[in-house]
Design an enzyme around this catalytic site. Structure first.
Site, short mmCIF file in Angstrom:
data_model
loop_
_atom_site.label_atom_id
_atom_site.label_comp_id
_atom_site.label_asym_id
_atom_site.label_seq_id
_atom_site.Cartn_x
_atom_site.Cartn_y
_atom_site.Cartn_z
N ARG A 259 0.86 -1.18 0.09
CA ARG A 259 0.09 0.00 0.07
C ARG A 259 0.94 1.12 -0.12
O ARG A 259 1.73 1.37 0.76
CB ARG A 259 -1.06 -0.07 1.11
CG ARG A 259 -2.02 1.14 1.20
CD ARG A 259 -1.48 2.24 2.15
NE ARG A 259 -2.43 3.37 2.33
CZ ARG A 259 -2.19 4.48 3.11
NH1 ARG A 259 -0.93 4.52 3.48
NH2 ARG A 259 -3.22 5.18 3.34
N ASP A 261 1.72 5.04 0.34
CA ASP A 261 1.00 6.18 1.12
C ASP A 261 1.14 7.36 0.15
O ASP A 261 1.96 7.77 -0.43
CB ASP A 261 2.05 6.25 2.30
CG ASP A 261 1.28 7.72 3.05
OD1 ASP A 261 0.20 7.52 3.62
OD2 ASP A 261 2.07 8.68 3.38
N GLU A 298 -2.82 4.89 -2.24
CA GLU A 298 -3.81 5.80 -1.51
C GLU A 298 -3.31 7.25 -2.38
O GLU A 298 -2.51 7.82 -2.34
CB GLU A 298 -3.10 6.12 -0.12
CG GLU A 298 -4.09 7.29 0.43
CD GLU A 298 -3.42 7.85 1.92
OE1 GLU A 298 -4.10 8.50 2.58
OE2 GLU A 298 -2.13 7.94 1.82
N ASP A 324 -13.83 8.61 -1.05
CA ASP A 324 -15.28 9.28 -1.09
C ASP A 324 -16.37 8.33 -0.54
O ASP A 324 -17.34 8.64 -0.01
CB ASP A 324 -15.64 9.55 -2.70
CG ASP A 324 -14.99 10.93 -3.06
OD1 ASP A 324 -14.05 11.47 -2.53
OD2 ASP A 324 -15.44 11.38 -4.24
N HIS A 326 -15.87 6.09 2.04
CA HIS A 326 -16.08 6.31 3.63
C HIS A 326 -16.70 7.75 3.73
O HIS A 326 -17.55 7.74 4.69
CB HIS A 326 -14.63 6.61 4.00
CG HIS A 326 -14.38 6.92 5.39
ND1 HIS A 326 -14.29 8.44 5.77
CD2 HIS A 326 -14.51 6.37 6.51
CE1 HIS A 326 -14.49 8.55 7.13
NE2 HIS A 326 -14.40 7.41 7.60
N HIS A 403 -7.06 3.96 9.63
CA HIS A 403 -6.24 4.67 10.71
C HIS A 403 -6.20 6.21 10.75
O HIS A 403 -6.46 6.86 11.46
CB HIS A 403 -4.79 4.24 10.46
CG HIS A 403 -4.00 4.80 9.49
ND1 HIS A 403 -4.03 4.29 8.20
CD2 HIS A 403 -3.35 5.80 9.33
CE1 HIS A 403 -3.59 4.87 7.27
NE2 HIS A 403 -3.26 6.11 7.94
N ASP A 404 -6.38 6.59 9.33
CA ASP A 404 -6.42 8.10 9.01
C ASP A 404 -7.95 8.76 9.67
O ASP A 404 -7.98 9.60 10.32
CB ASP A 404 -6.47 8.40 7.79
CG ASP A 404 -5.02 8.59 7.38
OD1 ASP A 404 -4.29 9.12 8.01
OD2 ASP A 404 -4.77 8.51 5.97
N GLN A 405 -9.10 8.03 9.18
CA GLN A 405 -10.25 8.43 9.56
C GLN A 405 -10.57 8.27 11.10
O GLN A 405 -11.55 9.24 11.62
CB GLN A 405 -11.38 8.14 8.97
CG GLN A 405 -11.02 8.18 7.18
CD GLN A 405 -11.02 9.35 6.57
OE1 GLN A 405 -11.47 10.45 7.43
NE2 GLN A 405 -10.16 9.64 5.72
N VAL A 406 -9.87 7.47 11.81
CA VAL A 406 -10.18 7.32 13.17
C VAL A 406 -9.10 8.11 13.74
O VAL A 406 -9.32 9.10 14.60
CB VAL A 406 -9.93 5.80 13.65
CG1 VAL A 406 -10.10 5.75 15.33
CG2 VAL A 406 -11.24 5.05 13.13
N GLY A 407 -7.96 7.80 13.55
CA GLY A 407 -6.58 8.41 14.32
C GLY A 407 -6.59 9.90 14.17
O GLY A 407 -5.69 10.71 15.01
#
Length: 605
Positions: A259, A261, A298, A324, A326, A403-407
């Site tokens: 993946r 980044d 990403e 989008d 998400h 991880h992004d959308q939570v952290g």
């Protein structure tokens, strides 16, 4: 194992290797550090012939300067400022000789991906400890484990996106040998492994690359400063440093996918683009190894050129994350409209046609909301339309959390802290049974109560203070009380983010875990759902009543986003209820009656 130790340092007039010979179970030094001159070679390379097969700690001194770790170091047991240690990747006795690749040779496309962070997946925060929970992933129905970055970074705990040694495996996780054991253990259980790699920048401490050569250029600027040098003088060797790193994970660590980044920050105006070069060389290696090797980008560009083959002028990535989807799910479930969520609530230039349910319907069929439309957040038109004739939905990863959308929320709160269990179940059904490759974030499947906050453990006080104050100032500007924002440097912030493995079997959690298992079982067993054909997905919805029906052949996801019980119009003859969150839905000739925040998966004759 003896052989040359080499380094690229084109601007140096002299390079010395500073080496310590190691021997014994604990690798105690058997000699004091000694300096030896390296031999200049063509192209700015320097070489030193190792006198022994014993493991070595070594570093490079450029023109008499302080010793620096190897830019291609495989192991940094003394931290990012210390010496490199030699590592023999061929020493591991692999047990995966019969491994044909992720999903029995089909690769990542259309599968179920599980994103995890090694440092908080278990209290120990190591690869060896993570192996003990792999059976949980198998039982869940996961196909590929996506591991957040493992490149060595400053301190012992962190997310990994501030790594400074892309060839090394963070020592606190167990080092390179432990990562090999982890991959081998995954393969033994039928799980593929995707490794998250960061090539667009390096972290703020322990980054010595610029001392060795033109690894960066101010020809292009990124959010982190000068860009990694992909198209200026000296870029040939920098490109090789990236591509060789990627191929090494596939070859020496048996990884199945990478993946990549934030690839939009890989600033490259040359031909071929670095991603196209990487794609072509990865394809050649896949042929050599006899198994699929996937690249997942990403990308913030919302452009299917990313997953278009290089022969057709594209970047050649296997798949790309799709934020989008998400954002549309998040807004429809939570009602949040701040920042980039604004367009996904509808009623803007990006989507004047309706509200959040209609936006959700569009993303579930078209992959992007911003497909050439105005992006209010960016202040310009953004993206390009996905051609369903040319691109399978499997080329795009759909998810409810990452991880992004939570952290990157102020307190690292998961969606389970914001919505009811029924609302999460609705979101899960919509993305897990969508025409996209599905990805869930660790702990999501049992509605984990633990947050996933942003945390660091930098040793430099100036850097710790900068991170701490910057984080608090960022969220204070959005109305948060600074006292409510966790201190990234406080060890408790990481400790609070560790998954609680007592929860999956506890009331209030086991019900969600069971539902996720049922949804993934439907995804695997129903051919209509397994398809990535975007043309075969149809959506009906009522914005005011807040219901949505996603039909994929004979399989239908009937979801009630409203908080009240209601009958959702449905005319098909139901053969079987494949899954349901609440009580069994009442199906009659008029429709499907669901409780508030409820969802059912039906198969018609």
């Amino acid at each position: 194992m003896a052989g040359s130790i080499r380094v690229w340092a084109p601007g140096a007039s002299g390079v010395e290797v500073v080496a310590t010979r190691l021997r014994g179970p604990g690798l105690e030094p058997t000699t004091a550090a000694a300096r030896a001159p390296m031999v200049a070679q063509d192209g700015g390379w320097w070489s030193w012939e190792r006198p022994t097969d014993d493991e070595l700690d070594y570093a490079f001194s450029l023109d008499g300067g302080d010793p620096r770790p190897d830019p291609r170091s495989a192991w940094l047991p003394h931290g990012v400022h210390g010496a490199s240690r030699t590592f023999d990747p061929s020493a591991h006795a692999w047990s995966d000789a019969s491994w044909r690749g992720a999903r029995d040779g089909r690769g990542i496309l259309g599968g179920v991906v599980y994103e995890l962070h090694v440092g908080t997946f278990t209290p120990e925060g190591t690869f060896d400890a993570a192996v003990a929970h792999l059976e949980h992933l198998v039982d869940l129905g996961v196909d590929v484990v996506e591991v957040m970055p493992v490149a060595a970074f400053g301190g012992t705990h962190g997310w990994g996106y501030d790594g400074v040694a892309p060839y090394a495996v963070q020592h606190a996780y167990g080092g390179p040998a432990a990562f090999q054991r982890f991959v081998d253990a995954c393969h033994g259980r039928g799980l593929g492994v995707c490794l998250d790699v960061v090539y667009n920048h390096l972290g703020p401490t322990g980054n010595y690359l610029a001392e060795f050569g033109p690894y960066f250029t101010d020809t292009h600027m990124t959010p982190w400063g000068p860009a990694v040098n992909l198209d200026a003088d000296g870029s040939h060797e920098v490109r090789r440093w990236i591509v060789d790193n990627a191929l090494r994970w596939f070859r020496d660590f048996h990884v199945d996918a990478l993946r990549l980044d934030a690839v939009h920050e890989l600033r490259d105006e040359s031909e071929p683009h670095i991603l196209a070069q990487l794609s072509d060389e990865t394809a050649s290696l896949a042929t050599e190894l006899g198994r699929p090797l996937d690249l997942v980008a990403e990308s913030d560009l919302n452009d299917a050129v990313m997953v278009t083959p290089t022969a057709e002028g594209g970047r050649g990535m296997t798949a790309q994350w799709d934020d989008d989807i998400h954002h549309a799910l998040h807004v429809a479930l939570t009602g949040e409209t701040q920042g980039y969520y604004a367009d996904f609530a509808g009623g803007t230039e990006a989507w004047p046609e309706g509200g959040p349910v209609s936006v959700l319907a569009k993303t579930l069929t078209d992959a992007f909301l911003h497909d050439g439309r105005m992006s209010t957040f960016r202040g310009e038109r953004w993206g390009a339309r996905v051609d369903p004739e040319a691109h399978s939905g499997h080329r795009f990863l759909a998810y409810l959390q990452t991880h992004d959308q939570v952290g990157n929320r102020a307190t690292g709160d998961r969606i389970s802290a914001q919505v009811s269990p029924g609302q999460q179940a609705v979101g899960a059904a919509l993305y897990l049974l969508s025409p996209f490759t599905a990805m869930l974030f660790m702990g999501e499947e049992w509605r984990a109560s633990t947050p996933f906050a942003f945390f660091t453990s930098f040793e430099e006080e100036w850097l710790a203070d900068a991170v701490r104050s910057g984080r608090r100032a960022e969220f204070a500007a959005h109305g948060w009380d600074e006292a409510d924002v966790p201190d990234p440097q406080d060890p408790a912030t990481r400790a609070d983010s560790v998954l609680d493995w007592r929860e999956p079997v506890a009331p209030g959690h086991i019900e969600m875990l069971h539902f996720y298992r049922e949804l993934i079982k439907v995804r695997r067993s129903q051919p209509d759902v397994a398809s990535g054909d975007l043309r075969a997905t149809s959506v009906r919805f009522d914005e005011d009543a807040r219901w949505i029906v996603v039909s994929r052949g004979r399989v239908h996801v009937v979801a009630n986003l409203a908080g009240r019980s209601q009958q959702v119009p449905f005319s098909g003859e139901v053969e079987h209820v494949l899954a349901s969150w609440g009580r069994s839905p009442i199906v009659d000739g008029q429709g499907v009656r669901l409780d508030g925040h409820d969802v059912a998966v039906l198969r018609t004759v």
